[in-house]
Design a protein around this motif. Structure first.
Motif, mmCIF file in Angstrom:
data_model
loop_
_atom_site.group_PDB
_atom_site.id
_atom_site.type_symbol
_atom_site.label_atom_id
_atom_site.label_comp_id
_atom_site.label_asym_id
_atom_site.label_seq_id
_atom_site.Cartn_x
_atom_site.Cartn_y
_atom_site.Cartn_z
ATOM 1 N N ILE A 266 0.835 -1.210 0.000
ATOM 2 C CA ILE A 266 0.000 0.000 0.000
ATOM 3 C C ILE A 266 0.868 1.258 0.000
ATOM 4 O O ILE A 266 1.863 1.340 0.715
ATOM 5 C CB ILE A 266 -0.942 0.001 1.214
ATOM 6 C CG1 ILE A 266 -1.997 -1.103 1.075
ATOM 7 C CG2 ILE A 266 -1.633 1.360 1.390
ATOM 8 C CD1 ILE A 266 -2.846 -1.312 2.320
ATOM 9 N N THR B 20 -2.673 4.201 -3.509
ATOM 10 C CA THR B 20 -3.501 3.000 -3.637
ATOM 11 C C THR B 20 -4.968 3.364 -3.462
ATOM 12 O O THR B 20 -5.351 3.995 -2.478
ATOM 13 C CB THR B 20 -3.097 1.936 -2.602
ATOM 14 O OG1 THR B 20 -1.688 1.677 -2.706
ATOM 15 C CG2 THR B 20 -3.862 0.647 -2.843
ATOM 16 N N MET C 205 -8.201 -2.462 -3.649
ATOM 17 C CA MET C 205 -7.678 -3.815 -3.502
ATOM 18 C C MET C 205 -8.738 -4.750 -4.066
ATOM 19 O O MET C 205 -9.898 -4.681 -3.660
ATOM 20 C CB MET C 205 -7.402 -4.142 -2.026
ATOM 21 C CG MET C 205 -6.231 -3.389 -1.450
ATOM 22 S SD MET C 205 -6.150 -3.374 0.385
ATOM 23 C CE MET C 205 -6.509 -5.066 0.814
ATOM 24 N N ALA D 254 -7.930 -2.163 4.182
ATOM 25 C CA ALA D 254 -8.229 -1.243 3.077
ATOM 26 C C ALA D 254 -8.937 0.010 3.580
ATOM 27 O O ALA D 254 -8.542 1.136 3.274
ATOM 28 C CB ALA D 254 -9.085 -1.955 2.026
ATOM 29 N N HIS D 255 -9.970 -0.160 4.376
ATOM 30 C CA HIS D 255 -10.761 0.975 4.834
ATOM 31 C C HIS D 255 -9.980 1.888 5.776
ATOM 32 O O HIS D 255 -10.225 3.100 5.815
ATOM 33 C CB HIS D 255 -12.051 0.482 5.487
ATOM 34 C CG HIS D 255 -12.951 -0.230 4.529
ATOM 35 N ND1 HIS D 255 -13.873 -1.182 4.924
ATOM 36 C CD2 HIS D 255 -13.058 -0.136 3.180
ATOM 37 C CE1 HIS D 255 -14.514 -1.624 3.855
ATOM 38 N NE2 HIS D 255 -14.042 -1.022 2.790
ATOM 39 N N ILE E 161 -9.212 2.942 1.183
ATOM 40 C CA ILE E 161 -9.091 2.156 -0.045
ATOM 41 C C ILE E 161 -10.344 1.292 -0.188
ATOM 42 O O ILE E 161 -10.862 0.765 0.802
ATOM 43 C CB ILE E 161 -7.839 1.250 0.022
ATOM 44 C CG1 ILE E 161 -6.567 2.102 0.096
ATOM 45 C CG2 ILE E 161 -7.772 0.293 -1.159
ATOM 46 C CD1 ILE E 161 -5.324 1.299 0.473
ATOM 47 N N CYS F 3 -12.375 -2.118 -1.308
ATOM 48 C CA CYS F 3 -12.043 -3.540 -1.273
ATOM 49 C C CYS F 3 -13.089 -4.335 -2.049
ATOM 50 O O CYS F 3 -14.259 -4.351 -1.677
ATOM 51 C CB CYS F 3 -11.963 -4.020 0.181
ATOM 52 S SG CYS F 3 -11.477 -5.753 0.352
#
Length: 204
Positions: free
Chosen positions: A98, A102, A105, A127-128, A132, A134
């Motif tokens: 990451i 980014t 994902m 991710a969160h 980001i 997901c």
């Protein structure tokens, strides 16, 4: 036509219950590839934005992102880890990949070819925590294992019905979390008044 429309909504409600989602978050598609493509092509991304895949993705996911990369200058990075892999190895590999650029994902669960299950819930949380999105390619988990999309917390999930569900070819589902639907455009549609919720992703 009206009979089919009613039947479609009944299927949407039943499918949503089966995967742990709201009917407003379920679109009826033809297969996983169509769902992956909607998630990929529906996002507004800029040159230099990064997408993280695993090094073990099906072409349905990988090549769709590679095409977007060539068209719009996105950076697609393949996250590598040994197979079989532990939960910690997978999480560590993603975290190391990451960067501030980014944006997404997108990975299969389980991974094709090896059957390796990835820690979806923990990857979504990672991710969160970095703002980001997901997404999950679920072609080989639906009908094979029990799961709940609300529990996983992912933003998007695509699958088919013709593999482990033993359903007909040309049938699949796309889940798009209600909170991100405004960020993901439909890639095909002829409606004057756009349908509510994930119905806007119903292609045909």
């Amino acid at each position: 036509s009206a009979i089919f429309q009613d039947r479609q909504e009944q299927i949407r409600i039943k499918a949503a219950s089966f995967v742990g989602a709201s009917p407003e978050e379920i679109a009826i598609t033809r297969n996983t590839t169509e769902g992956n493509t909607i998630l990929c092509q529906g996002l507004d991304l800029k040159q230099g934005d990064e997408i993280l895949l695993t090094a073990y993705e099906h072409a349905s996911n990988r090549e769709t992102w590679m095409r977007q990369s060539r068209r719009f200058g996105l950076a697609v990075k393949e996250v590598k880890f040994p197979l079989p892999a532990t939960k910690t190895q997978i999480l560590t590999a993603f975290e190391a990949a990451i960067t501030p650029r980014t944006r997404v994902m997108h990975f299969a669960n389980p991974l094709g070819g090896s059957g390796t299950f990835v820690p979806v819930k923990e990857l979504a949380q990672l991710a969160h925590s970095k703002n980001i999105l997901c997404f999950v390619d679920g072609a080989h988990c639906i009908g094979m294992v029990q799961f709940n999309l609300s529990d996983w917390g992912v933003d998007g999930f695509a699958c088919n019905a013709h593999k482990w569900l033993c359903g007909p070819a040309g049938s699949g589902l796309l889940f798009v979390k209600q909170a991100v639907q405004e960020r993901i455009w439909p890639v095909m549609g002829i409606w004057r008044d756009q349908p509510k919720g994930a119905r806007k992703y119903d292609q045909l």
